[in-house]
Design an enzyme around this catalytic site. Structure first.
Site, mmCIF file in Angstrom:
data_model
loop_
_atom_site.group_PDB
_atom_site.id
_atom_site.type_symbol
_atom_site.label_atom_id
_atom_site.label_comp_id
_atom_site.label_asym_id
_atom_site.label_seq_id
_atom_site.Cartn_x
_atom_site.Cartn_y
_atom_site.Cartn_z
ATOM 1 C CB SER A 147 -0.901 0.024 1.248
ATOM 2 O OG SER A 147 -1.535 1.282 1.398
ATOM 3 C CE1 TYR A 160 -3.578 -1.952 4.998
ATOM 4 C CE2 TYR A 160 -2.942 0.314 4.526
ATOM 5 C CZ TYR A 160 -3.382 -0.923 4.091
ATOM 6 O OH TYR A 160 -3.621 -1.136 2.762
ATOM 7 C CE LYS A 164 -1.433 -4.107 3.095
ATOM 8 N NZ LYS A 164 -1.585 -5.403 2.390
#
Length: 263
Positions: A147, A160, A164
């Site tokens: 991401s 997150y 990632k």
């Protein structure tokens, strides 16, 4: 013909998180380019729809409904693909995610869960897939979906974004270990109009912020990522490994500010 390099005729791919969004678009793109596809996710009804679309373009699909937050379930997809199709060439680690949460509310357990779901399970499938790829196809390609939040800072994305970012570097490390017979690359999408973004995109003010702060002034489409995925796994991308492709509309700063107060 240069377009022939984008064909993956007769190859077999495993795509996780394939019931909707990016995984669905990638699975359909691979089928259109000539591959048979094992599609895996939690919701069988969504997978059945994808399988019907794959059959409509003349390729075969195999549906596996499973909780892919379980590393053993993820790893088992490699053997299932070989049992069903007789070979394995391509693996796409697309399943993943973690909800936004302010840093001081992010527990160590939540951080560990994000890492396990986004990195640990991808690694489990890679470990299981590599021997199968070598035995049945002689070589192949692994693609990880990371991401833009793995490289750009944004409030409430500690778990997150960290996970990632780890997946992006895992891609580089795995590529070196698996050279030269298996290529490993990643895609770091920006804001893509999938179900995960629907709530934001439905808010006119938030959608306008996303579009205005993206240099190309639009939200991406799943097919933008599917096209990049096909390039990376096909002979068109055969001179790339250990790379992270960034189809994100040109982002150099985050394009959405979550309302997290200052300390």
């Amino acid at each position: 013909m240069i377009l022939d390099r984008f064909r993956i005729d007769g190859q077999v791919a495993v795509v996780t998180g394939a019931g909707r969004g990016l995984g669905r678009a990638i699975a359909l793109a691979f089928a259109e380019a000539g591959a048979d596809v094992l599609v895996a996710a939690r919701t069988k009804s969504q997978l059945d729809e994808v399988a019907e679309q794959i059959a409509a373009v003349g390729r075969q699909a195999h549906v596996v409904s499973a909780d892919l937050s379980d590393a053993d379930a993820a790893a088992g997809l490699a053997a299932t693909a070989v049992d069903r199709f007789g070979r394995l060439d391509i693996v796409v680690n697309n399943v993943g995610g973690a909800l936004p949460c302010p840093l001081l509310d992010t527990t160590p357990e939540a951080m560990a869960e994000a890492f396990a779901f986004n990195v640990g399970n991808a690694h489990a499938l890679v470990r299981a897939a590599v021997p199968r790829i070598l035995e049945t196809a002689g070589g192949g390609s692994i693609l990880n979906i990371t991401s833009t939040m793995g490289r750009l800072p944004g409030r409430a994305f500690a778990a997150y974004g960290t996970a990632k970012a780890a997946l992006a570097h895992y891609t580089r490390l795995a590529a070196l270990d698996l050279n030269p017979r298996i290529r490993v690359n990643a895609i770091a999408p920006g804001s893509i109009l999938t179900s995960a973004l629907e709530v934001v995109a439905a808010n006119d003010a938030m959608r306008a912020q996303l579009e205005t702060k993206t240099p190309l002034h639009r939200i991406g489409e799943p097919e933008d990522i599917a096209a990049a995925a096909l390039y990376l796994v096909s002979p068109a991308g055969k001179y790339l490994t250990g790379k992270v492709l960034e189809p994100d509309g040109g982002l150099i700063t985050p394009n959405l500010d979550l309302p997290i107060p200052d300390l």
